[in-house]
Design an enzyme around this catalytic site. Structure first.
Site, PDB file in Angstrom:
ATOM      1  N   GLU A   1      10.562   6.315  14.888  1.00  0.00           N
ATOM      2  CA  GLU A   1       9.878   7.158  15.864  1.00  0.00           C
ATOM      3  C   GLU A   1      10.399   6.995  17.291  1.00  0.00           C
ATOM      4  OE1 GLU A   1       5.806   6.091  15.157  1.00  0.00           O
ATOM      5  OE2 GLU A   1       5.532   7.689  13.686  1.00  0.00           O
TER       6      GLU A   1
ATOM      7  N   GLU B   1      10.603  -9.510  -1.886  1.00  0.00           N
ATOM      8  CA  GLU B   1      10.113 -10.329  -0.771  1.00  0.00           C
ATOM      9  C   GLU B   1      10.266 -11.825  -1.012  1.00  0.00           C
ATOM     10  OE1 GLU B   1       5.460 -11.152  -1.100  1.00  0.00           O
ATOM     11  OE2 GLU B   1       5.897  -9.020  -0.901  1.00  0.00           O
TER      12      GLU B   1
END
Length: 307
Positions: A85, A116
């Protein structure tokens, strides 16, 4: 063998939602809203470390460095979202803020949970992105224990980068497994409405924190004047073109038609247009003036005597 995580705050049961499945829907909605408000409070309590993070990132930007978010699952997706963004909001280079997620781009749309647990993969991601002492690496792990993030932070420090760690569990619960960092942001959001579901309060608090870090770092380097998005990338769509024209009109006092004309003369660049107005100069001269102020608009308006 896997570790017992019952000491992690985000893995603890929330007494307020113990009967969630039996609650009337309206009551459950109110409960979730009440719990979400705790995320906002948690961010508010971290004003000082978040400000320290902003200072680190702004300093990196000023010397040509980058901000890189590293996370897995929801934490990784939030980092990628914040990075994505920045270019349309601030006309920043896409390489300036980067999101790294365990499992790679595929993990954005489909969960790759096992990724992870690999600290070596996190370290390799740092190497692959050629981290230097000019950069800041921000690790995000709601439960604090994500091995991928730990590996990335260790490698980032070894590469000379500044590091930030955002977590939503008491750092003391990690003991000697807490990675060393320059800034530690502990968002005390508490147990989730659904035990362990950190896309809820923890995710909300994390998103708010990333918003604050990237936004205020961009403000510090002149990407905003007042609260106006003067570096908006107005070439992308009609909404952003309109926003740029309105910014020009508001800052210069010109009519909409006159603001559109100036916007066009400035090649669609709102900040350049404002400088052209106040300094009564050409587009190229405005660019040189902005180069001299390192992109900051306020000194050029102040010089004109019309601030």
């Amino acid at each position: 063998m896997f570790a017992d995580r019952s000491n992690i705050d985000t893995e603890k049961p929330n007494a307020a939602s113990a009967q969630l499945d039996a609650m009337p829907i309206a009551e459950a909605v109110r409960l979730m809203n009440q719990q979400d408000s705790l995320a906002v409070q948690a961010v508010g309590r971290c004003a000082e470390p978040i400000a320290a993070a902003v200072q680190l990132v702004a300093a990196a930007f000023n010397c040509g460095g980058r901000l890189l978010y590293v996370g897995a699952g929801t934490s990784g997706r939030l980092g990628v979202l914040d990075a994505a963004e920045c270019p349309p909001t601030f006309s920043s280079d896409p390489s300036m803020v980067v999101g790294i997620i365990a499992g790679g781009p595929e993990a954005l749309q489909q969960s790759i949970e096992g990724a992870e647990d690999d600290p070596a993969a996190g370290a390799q991601a740092i190497k692959d992105n050629r981290i230097t002492a000019h950069d800041v690496v921000c690790g995000i792990a709601a439960g604090g224990t994500t091995a991928y993030v730990h590996g990335a932070l260790v490698q980032a420090r070894a590469s000379g980068a500044k590091t930030i760690f955002i977590l939503c569990t008491d750092p003391a619960s990690l003991g000697d497994k807490l990675p060393a960092t320059d800034v530690l942001i502990y968002l005390a959001t508490g147990p989730e409405v659904i035990t362990g579901s950190t896309r809820l309060k923890a995710g909300t608090a994390t998103k708010l924190t990333l918003n604050t870090i990237s936004t205020l770092a961009m403000v510090q380097i002149g990407k905003v004047f007042g609260n106006a998005m003067v570096d908006v990338d107005s070439g992308k769509n009609a909404k952003l073109k309109d926003r740029a024209v309105r910014i020009i009109g508001e800052l210069t006092g010109r009519s909409r038609d006159a603001a559109i004309t100036l916007w066009q003369q400035a090649g669609g660049n709102a900040k350049r247009a404002v400088v052209m107005h106040f300094q009564q100069c050409s587009a190229s001269q405005a660019d040189e003036l902005l180069r001299q102020t390192r992109g900051r608009l306020r000194p050029l308006i102040a010089i004109s005597g019309q601030e």
